[in-house]
Write a protein that holds these residues in place. Structure first.
Motif, PDB file in Angstrom:
ATOM      1  N   LYS A  50       0.838  -1.210   0.000  1.00  0.00           N
ATOM      2  CA  LYS A  50       0.000   0.000   0.000  1.00  0.00           C
ATOM      3  C   LYS A  50       0.870   1.255   0.000  1.00  0.00           C
ATOM      4  O   LYS A  50       0.561   2.227  -0.687  1.00  0.00           O
ATOM      5  N   LEU A  51       1.963   1.230   0.755  1.00  0.00           N
ATOM      6  CA  LEU A  51       2.882   2.362   0.763  1.00  0.00           C
ATOM      7  C   LEU A  51       3.517   2.539  -0.619  1.00  0.00           C
ATOM      8  O   LEU A  51       3.666   3.661  -1.108  1.00  0.00           O
ATOM      9  N   SER A  52       3.848   1.428  -1.237  1.00  0.00           N
ATOM     10  CA  SER A  52       4.406   1.471  -2.589  1.00  0.00           C
ATOM     11  C   SER A  52       3.423   2.103  -3.563  1.00  0.00           C
ATOM     12  O   SER A  52       3.798   2.920  -4.407  1.00  0.00           O
ATOM     13  N   GLN A  53       2.152   1.755  -3.433  1.00  0.00           N
ATOM     14  CA  GLN A  53       1.126   2.327  -4.303  1.00  0.00           C
ATOM     15  C   GLN A  53       0.991   3.830  -4.076  1.00  0.00           C
ATOM     16  O   GLN A  53       0.833   4.596  -5.020  1.00  0.00           O
ATOM     17  N   ALA A  54       1.083   4.262  -2.822  1.00  0.00           N
ATOM     18  CA  ALA A  54       1.005   5.695  -2.520  1.00  0.00           C
ATOM     19  C   ALA A  54       2.135   6.445  -3.204  1.00  0.00           C
ATOM     20  O   ALA A  54       1.940   7.563  -3.690  1.00  0.00           O
ATOM     21  N   LEU A  55       3.320   5.841  -3.270  1.00  0.00           N
ATOM     22  CA  LEU A  55       4.437   6.481  -3.956  1.00  0.00           C
ATOM     23  C   LEU A  55       4.273   6.427  -5.468  1.00  0.00           C
ATOM     24  O   LEU A  55       4.598   7.388  -6.173  1.00  0.00           O
ATOM     25  N   SER A  56       3.745   5.329  -5.956  1.00  0.00           N
ATOM     26  CA  SER A  56       3.501   5.209  -7.404  1.00  0.00           C
ATOM     27  C   SER A  56       2.495   6.254  -7.869  1.00  0.00           C
ATOM     28  O   SER A  56       2.593   6.754  -8.994  1.00  0.00           O
ATOM     29  N   ASP A  57       1.542   6.592  -7.011  1.00  0.00           N
ATOM     30  CA  ASP A  57       0.537   7.592  -7.360  1.00  0.00           C
ATOM     31  C   ASP A  57       1.157   8.953  -7.664  1.00  0.00           C
ATOM     32  O   ASP A  57       0.577   9.739  -8.412  1.00  0.00           O
ATOM     33  N   ILE A  58       2.314   9.246  -7.089  1.00  0.00           N
ATOM     34  CA  ILE A  58       2.989  10.513  -7.380  1.00  0.00           C
ATOM     35  C   ILE A  58       4.226  10.275  -8.255  1.00  0.00           C
ATOM     36  O   ILE A  58       5.125  11.104  -8.339  1.00  0.00           O
ATOM     37  N   GLU A  59       4.273   9.108  -8.876  1.00  0.00           N
ATOM     38  CA  GLU A  59       5.311   8.732  -9.845  1.00  0.00           C
ATOM     39  C   GLU A  59       6.710   8.670  -9.241  1.00  0.00           C
ATOM     40  O   GLU A  59       7.692   9.055  -9.871  1.00  0.00           O
ATOM     41  N   VAL A  60       6.797   8.191  -8.003  1.00  0.00           N
ATOM     42  CA  VAL A  60       8.084   7.887  -7.387  1.00  0.00           C
ATOM     43  C   VAL A  60       8.315   6.394  -7.574  1.00  0.00           C
ATOM     44  O   VAL A  60       7.535   5.574  -7.073  1.00  0.00           O
ATOM     45  N   ASP A  61       9.351   6.055  -8.328  1.00  0.00           N
ATOM     46  CA  ASP A  61       9.665   4.649  -8.560  1.00  0.00           C
ATOM     47  C   ASP A  61      10.115   3.996  -7.266  1.00  0.00           C
ATOM     48  O   ASP A  61      10.926   4.560  -6.521  1.00  0.00           O
ATOM     49  N   CYS A  62       9.583   2.809  -7.004  1.00  0.00           N
ATOM     50  CA  CYS A  62       9.951   2.085  -5.802  1.00  0.00           C
ATOM     51  C   CYS A  62       9.677   0.598  -6.019  1.00  0.00           C
ATOM     52  O   CYS A  62       8.954   0.212  -6.935  1.00  0.00           O
ATOM     53  N   SER A  63      10.271  -0.205  -5.169  1.00  0.00           N
ATOM     54  CA  SER A  63      10.063  -1.654  -5.194  1.00  0.00           C
ATOM     55  C   SER A  63      10.002  -2.167  -3.773  1.00  0.00           C
ATOM     56  O   SER A  63      10.741  -1.696  -2.909  1.00  0.00           O
ATOM     57  N   VAL A  64       9.135  -3.133  -3.538  1.00  0.00           N
ATOM     58  CA  VAL A  64       9.065  -3.804  -2.245  1.00  0.00           C
ATOM     59  C   VAL A  64       9.773  -5.143  -2.405  1.00  0.00           C
ATOM     60  O   VAL A  64       9.352  -5.983  -3.196  1.00  0.00           O
ATOM     61  N   LEU A  65      10.871  -5.300  -1.668  1.00  0.00           N
ATOM     62  CA  LEU A  65      11.678  -6.516  -1.735  1.00  0.00           C
ATOM     63  C   LEU A  65      12.046  -6.958  -0.327  1.00  0.00           C
ATOM     64  O   LEU A  65      12.059  -6.146   0.601  1.00  0.00           O
TER      65      LEU A  65
END
Length: 114
Positions: free
Chosen positions: A60-75
């Motif tokens: 969910k945190l990853s999705q919040a960042l994706s919403d503002i176009e911040v690339d991220c990965s959960v690993l």
């Protein structure tokens, strides 16, 4: 707006980079004597909740960042899910997460506790 109250994250002290050939899928720590490049990654680890409950929260945190176009990965890192973001996006990422009610644990020392 969704909030993630009672979620606490902290930044792991080490910088990371994508493992060659595995960008977005595997990371490796940058040696402490190595130079952190602009393309290095920071890892945000969830302190609360932990265990199996941490994975859905991290997504969910990853999705919040994706919403503002911040690339991220959960690993997985150190046996726990971590959110990896580019070092240059760290401040945007933590600001976005704070706006969603996530607490950011900050390190402090005995010499300068505040």
């Amino acid at each position: 707006m969704n909030t993630f109250q009672l979620s606490i994250i902290h930044r792991l002290p080490q910088c990371y980079r994508w493992l060659e050939g595995f960008a977005g899928a595997k990371v490796e720590p940058i040696p402490q004597n190595g130079q952190s490049a602009d393309d290095s990654l920071v890892a945000l680890k969830l302190l609360s909740p932990d265990g199996d409950n941490a994975w859905p929260v991290m997504h969910k945190l990853s999705q919040a960042l994706s919403d503002i176009e911040v690339d991220c990965s959960v690993l997985e890192c150190e046996g726990e899910p971590c959110l990896f973001v580019n070092r240059q996006d760290e401040f945007a990422a933590t600001c976005r997460l704070k706006n969603f009610g996530v607490a950011i644990a900050e390190p402090f020392s005995g010499q300068n506790p505040f």
